[in-house]
Design a protein around this motif. Sequence first.
Motif, PDB file in Angstrom:
ATOM      1  N   ASP A  32     -19.253   1.825  86.869  1.00  0.00           N
ATOM      2  CA  ASP A  32     -19.357   3.040  87.682  1.00  0.00           C
ATOM      3  C   ASP A  32     -18.934   4.268  86.899  1.00  0.00           C
ATOM      4  O   ASP A  32     -18.315   5.178  87.454  1.00  0.00           O
ATOM      5  N   LYS A  33     -19.272   4.288  85.619  1.00  0.00           N
ATOM      6  CA  LYS A  33     -18.802   5.369  84.758  1.00  0.00           C
ATOM      7  C   LYS A  33     -19.890   5.833  83.803  1.00  0.00           C
ATOM      8  O   LYS A  33     -20.856   5.122  83.542  1.00  0.00           O
ATOM      9  N   LYS A  34     -19.654   6.994  83.255  1.00  0.00           N
ATOM     10  CA  LYS A  34     -20.424   7.480  82.113  1.00  0.00           C
ATOM     11  C   LYS A  34     -19.589   7.120  80.895  1.00  0.00           C
ATOM     12  O   LYS A  34     -18.421   7.514  80.794  1.00  0.00           O
ATOM     13  N   ALA A  35     -20.157   6.325  79.998  1.00  0.00           N
ATOM     14  CA  ALA A  35     -19.372   5.788  78.884  1.00  0.00           C
ATOM     15  C   ALA A  35     -20.167   5.800  77.582  1.00  0.00           C
ATOM     16  O   ALA A  35     -21.396   5.850  77.585  1.00  0.00           O
ATOM     17  N   ILE A  36     -19.408   5.744  76.515  1.00  0.00           N
ATOM     18  CA  ILE A  36     -19.965   5.563  75.180  1.00  0.00           C
ATOM     19  C   ILE A  36     -19.432   4.233  74.676  1.00  0.00           C
ATOM     20  O   ILE A  36     -18.235   3.963  74.763  1.00  0.00           O
ATOM     21  N   ILE A  37     -20.328   3.409  74.152  1.00  0.00           N
ATOM     22  CA  ILE A  37     -19.933   2.170  73.487  1.00  0.00           C
ATOM     23  C   ILE A  37     -20.488   2.253  72.073  1.00  0.00           C
ATOM     24  O   ILE A  37     -21.673   2.552  71.894  1.00  0.00           O
ATOM     25  N   PHE A  38     -19.621   2.032  71.097  1.00  0.00           N
ATOM     26  CA  PHE A  38     -20.126   1.991  69.730  1.00  0.00           C
ATOM     27  C   PHE A  38     -19.557   0.776  69.019  1.00  0.00           C
ATOM     28  O   PHE A  38     -18.481   0.297  69.342  1.00  0.00           O
ATOM     29  N   GLY A  39     -20.351   0.253  68.101  1.00  0.00           N
ATOM     30  CA  GLY A  39     -19.957  -0.946  67.378  1.00  0.00           C
ATOM     31  C   GLY A  39     -19.878  -0.688  65.894  1.00  0.00           C
ATOM     32  O   GLY A  39     -20.656   0.102  65.345  1.00  0.00           O
ATOM     33  N   GLY A  55     -14.752  10.017  63.742  1.00  0.00           N
ATOM     34  CA  GLY A  55     -15.586  10.994  64.443  1.00  0.00           C
ATOM     35  C   GLY A  55     -15.399  10.951  65.948  1.00  0.00           C
ATOM     36  O   GLY A  55     -15.291  11.990  66.603  1.00  0.00           O
ATOM     37  N   PHE A  56     -15.327   9.750  66.493  1.00  0.00           N
ATOM     38  CA  PHE A  56     -15.121   9.638  67.940  1.00  0.00           C
ATOM     39  C   PHE A  56     -13.711  10.049  68.344  1.00  0.00           C
ATOM     40  O   PHE A  56     -13.524  10.650  69.401  1.00  0.00           O
ATOM     41  N   ILE A  57     -12.736   9.751  67.516  1.00  0.00           N
ATOM     42  CA  ILE A  57     -11.368  10.194  67.814  1.00  0.00           C
ATOM     43  C   ILE A  57     -11.313  11.721  67.829  1.00  0.00           C
ATOM     44  O   ILE A  57     -10.785  12.324  68.765  1.00  0.00           O
ATOM     45  N   GLU A  58     -11.874  12.343  66.796  1.00  0.00           N
ATOM     46  CA  GLU A  58     -11.835  13.808  66.690  1.00  0.00           C
ATOM     47  C   GLU A  58     -12.593  14.498  67.823  1.00  0.00           C
ATOM     48  O   GLU A  58     -12.216  15.593  68.239  1.00  0.00           O
ATOM     49  N   LYS A  59     -13.651  13.909  68.319  1.00  0.00           N
ATOM     50  CA  LYS A  59     -14.473  14.526  69.369  1.00  0.00           C
ATOM     51  C   LYS A  59     -14.136  14.026  70.774  1.00  0.00           C
ATOM     52  O   LYS A  59     -14.788  14.406  71.742  1.00  0.00           O
ATOM     53  N   SER A  60     -13.107  13.185  70.898  1.00  0.00           N
ATOM     54  CA  SER A  60     -12.828  12.559  72.193  1.00  0.00           C
ATOM     55  C   SER A  60     -12.551  13.581  73.304  1.00  0.00           C
ATOM     56  O   SER A  60     -13.038  13.404  74.426  1.00  0.00           O
ATOM     57  N   ASP A  61     -11.792  14.619  73.024  1.00  0.00           N
ATOM     58  CA  ASP A  61     -11.512  15.618  74.066  1.00  0.00           C
ATOM     59  C   ASP A  61     -12.797  16.311  74.518  1.00  0.00           C
ATOM     60  O   ASP A  61     -13.028  16.499  75.714  1.00  0.00           O
ATOM     61  N   GLU A  62     -13.627  16.681  73.578  1.00  0.00           N
ATOM     62  CA  GLU A  62     -14.892  17.334  73.897  1.00  0.00           C
ATOM     63  C   GLU A  62     -15.806  16.397  74.688  1.00  0.00           C
ATOM     64  O   GLU A  62     -16.458  16.810  75.656  1.00  0.00           O
ATOM     65  N   ARG A  64     -14.853  13.946  76.625  1.00  0.00           N
ATOM     66  CA  ARG A  64     -14.291  13.801  77.988  1.00  0.00           C
ATOM     67  C   ARG A  64     -14.648  15.019  78.847  1.00  0.00           C
ATOM     68  O   ARG A  64     -14.947  14.876  80.027  1.00  0.00           O
ATOM     69  N   ARG A  65     -14.616  16.210  78.241  1.00  0.00           N
ATOM     70  CA  ARG A  65     -15.017  17.408  78.985  1.00  0.00           C
ATOM     71  C   ARG A  65     -16.485  17.326  79.404  1.00  0.00           C
ATOM     72  O   ARG A  65     -16.887  17.925  80.396  1.00  0.00           O
ATOM     73  N   LYS A  66     -17.289  16.599  78.663  1.00  0.00           N
ATOM     74  CA  LYS A  66     -18.704  16.425  78.993  1.00  0.00           C
ATOM     75  C   LYS A  66     -18.922  15.289  79.998  1.00  0.00           C
ATOM     76  O   LYS A  66     -20.064  14.965  80.317  1.00  0.00           O
ATOM     77  N   GLY A  67     -17.822  14.695  80.459  1.00  0.00           N
ATOM     78  CA  GLY A  67     -17.940  13.706  81.523  1.00  0.00           C
ATOM     79  C   GLY A  67     -17.866  12.249  81.111  1.00  0.00           C
ATOM     80  O   GLY A  67     -17.999  11.366  81.955  1.00  0.00           O
ATOM     81  N   TYR A  68     -17.662  11.985  79.833  1.00  0.00           N
ATOM     82  CA  TYR A  68     -17.541  10.588  79.389  1.00  0.00           C
ATOM     83  C   TYR A  68     -16.160  10.071  79.768  1.00  0.00           C
ATOM     84  O   TYR A  68     -15.148  10.588  79.323  1.00  0.00           O
ATOM     85  N   LEU A 151     -23.342   7.166  63.003  1.00  0.00           N
ATOM     86  CA  LEU A 151     -23.880   7.252  64.357  1.00  0.00           C
ATOM     87  C   LEU A 151     -22.773   7.767  65.255  1.00  0.00           C
ATOM     88  O   LEU A 151     -22.489   7.215  66.293  1.00  0.00           O
ATOM     89  N   GLY A 152     -22.131   8.814  64.811  1.00  0.00           N
ATOM     90  CA  GLY A 152     -20.953   9.335  65.493  1.00  0.00           C
ATOM     91  C   GLY A 152     -21.279  10.079  66.761  1.00  0.00           C
ATOM     92  O   GLY A 152     -22.391  10.035  67.273  1.00  0.00           O
ATOM     93  N   PRO A 153     -20.287  10.791  67.284  1.00  0.00           N
ATOM     94  CA  PRO A 153     -20.403  11.405  68.600  1.00  0.00           C
ATOM     95  C   PRO A 153     -21.338  12.601  68.671  1.00  0.00           C
ATOM     96  O   PRO A 153     -21.574  13.105  69.750  1.00  0.00           O
ATOM     97  N   LYS A 154     -21.891  13.051  67.578  1.00  0.00           N
ATOM     98  CA  LYS A 154     -22.723  14.246  67.633  1.00  0.00           C
ATOM     99  C   LYS A 154     -23.937  14.063  68.531  1.00  0.00           C
ATOM    100  O   LYS A 154     -24.438  15.002  69.096  1.00  0.00           O
TER     101      LYS A 154
END
Length: 157
Positions: A32-39, A55-62, A64-68, A151-154
Amino acid sequence: MSEIKIGDKIPSLILYEEIPEKETDISELVADKKAIIFGVPGAFVPGCSRVHLRGFIEKSDELRRKGYEEIICVSVNDPFVLTAWGWSKGAEDRVRLLADPMAKFTSAIGMGRKMPELGEVCRSRRYSMVTINGIVRELFTEEDNARLMCLGPKFCI
């Protein structure tokens, strides 16, 4: 198994967080969420540490603001190794690290690959996906013979 594709549901499989006793059904986690899964192929792999996880650590706040609501890294490692890797990279409260020690989830979504240089063990291809309510909405995968592809958060921003 064939490769997961856009529109597919995340399979119900148990992954491990921090210790073997802390089981997490990944399909329930993202249901029931909007999520990112990366391997990633493995914890402490130089490219995975320098580029992908960071990359995901550095962009995590951004993100989350986008709803992830969840940012999840899956790796074919035991939960102790994955936890140590997360601590060493500052992933706490930013990226959830879920261990797939027997590559069951990785194989179920068609992202497993044999690595003869490591003794025929199964590792994961690098991939990133966006899921909404447990359904894959975006999917990015590395080429089979790629040495490192970011294949980072960009793709989410």
